[in-house]
Design an enzyme around this catalytic site. Structure first.
Site, PDB file in Angstrom:
ATOM      1  N   LYS A   1       1.155   4.140   7.012  1.00  0.00           N
ATOM      2  CA  LYS A   1       0.464   5.043   6.078  1.00  0.00           C
ATOM      3  C   LYS A   1       0.968   6.472   6.312  1.00  0.00           C
ATOM      4  CE  LYS A   1      -2.566   2.000   4.447  1.00  0.00           C
ATOM      5  NZ  LYS A   1      -1.784   0.807   4.714  1.00  0.00           N
TER       6      LYS A   1
ATOM      7  N   SER B   1       0.802  -1.225   0.000  1.00  0.00           N
ATOM      8  CA  SER B   1       0.000   0.000   0.000  1.00  0.00           C
ATOM      9  C   SER B   1       0.836   1.276   0.000  1.00  0.00           C
ATOM     10  CB  SER B   1      -0.950   0.032   1.204  1.00  0.00           C
ATOM     11  OG  SER B   1      -0.248   0.270   2.396  1.00  0.00           O
TER      12      SER B   1
END
Length: 142
Positions: free
Chosen positions: A100, A63
């Site tokens: 993230k 991701s």
């Protein structure tokens, strides 16, 4: 969500020094070789500011590939750094760890992936959420 495996750097753990090439290495046009192995470098000292609050984690998942973080990379995470908008952070959310980019907006906190195939996640008020640490370095295997 991507997973990470976390392990703590051991305080006082000694790493034998690696040879350090004094000259710079061109990433553009080659230049004549200059300098020589003049010293050693201790990667613990070069990469870690606060050993007691620093951990390593191996990345699982993709991701964050557009931020240069790939599966198998080793993250150096400093828990003593204060999180800010735009930081890449290891977060604990609802029982899972994830890495993230933090996005702080007027309507809340978002965990933003660096891969268009993954959705952005808004941290709800009901979430069990903690910024666990800030990624300070990425170590890659080629």
């Amino acid at each position: 969500m991507d997973e990470i495996k976390i392990s703590q750097l051991q305080p006082g753990e000694k790493m034998s020094g690696l040879q350090f090439f004094e000259g710079r290495v061109q990433a553009g046009f080659p230049s004549p070789a200059q300098g020589e192995y003049a010293d050693t470098i201790d990667l613990n000292r070069a990469l870690i500011t606060n050993p007691a609050a620093t951990f390593c984690a191996r990345v699982i998942g993709d991701s964050m590939v557009d931020a240069g973080i790939n599966e198998g990379d080793l993250l150096i995470i400093d828990r003593s750094l204060n999180p800010h908008d735009g930081n890449i952070a290891v977060c604990f959310i609802d029982g899972d760890f994830t890495v993230k980019r933090l996005s702080v907006r007027a309507d809340g906190i978002y965990l933003t992936p660096a891969n268009a195939s993954f959705p952005e996640l808004k941290v709800s008020e009901d979430s069990n959420f903690q910024v666990w640490g800030i990624v300070s370095h990425i170590i890659k295997r080629l």
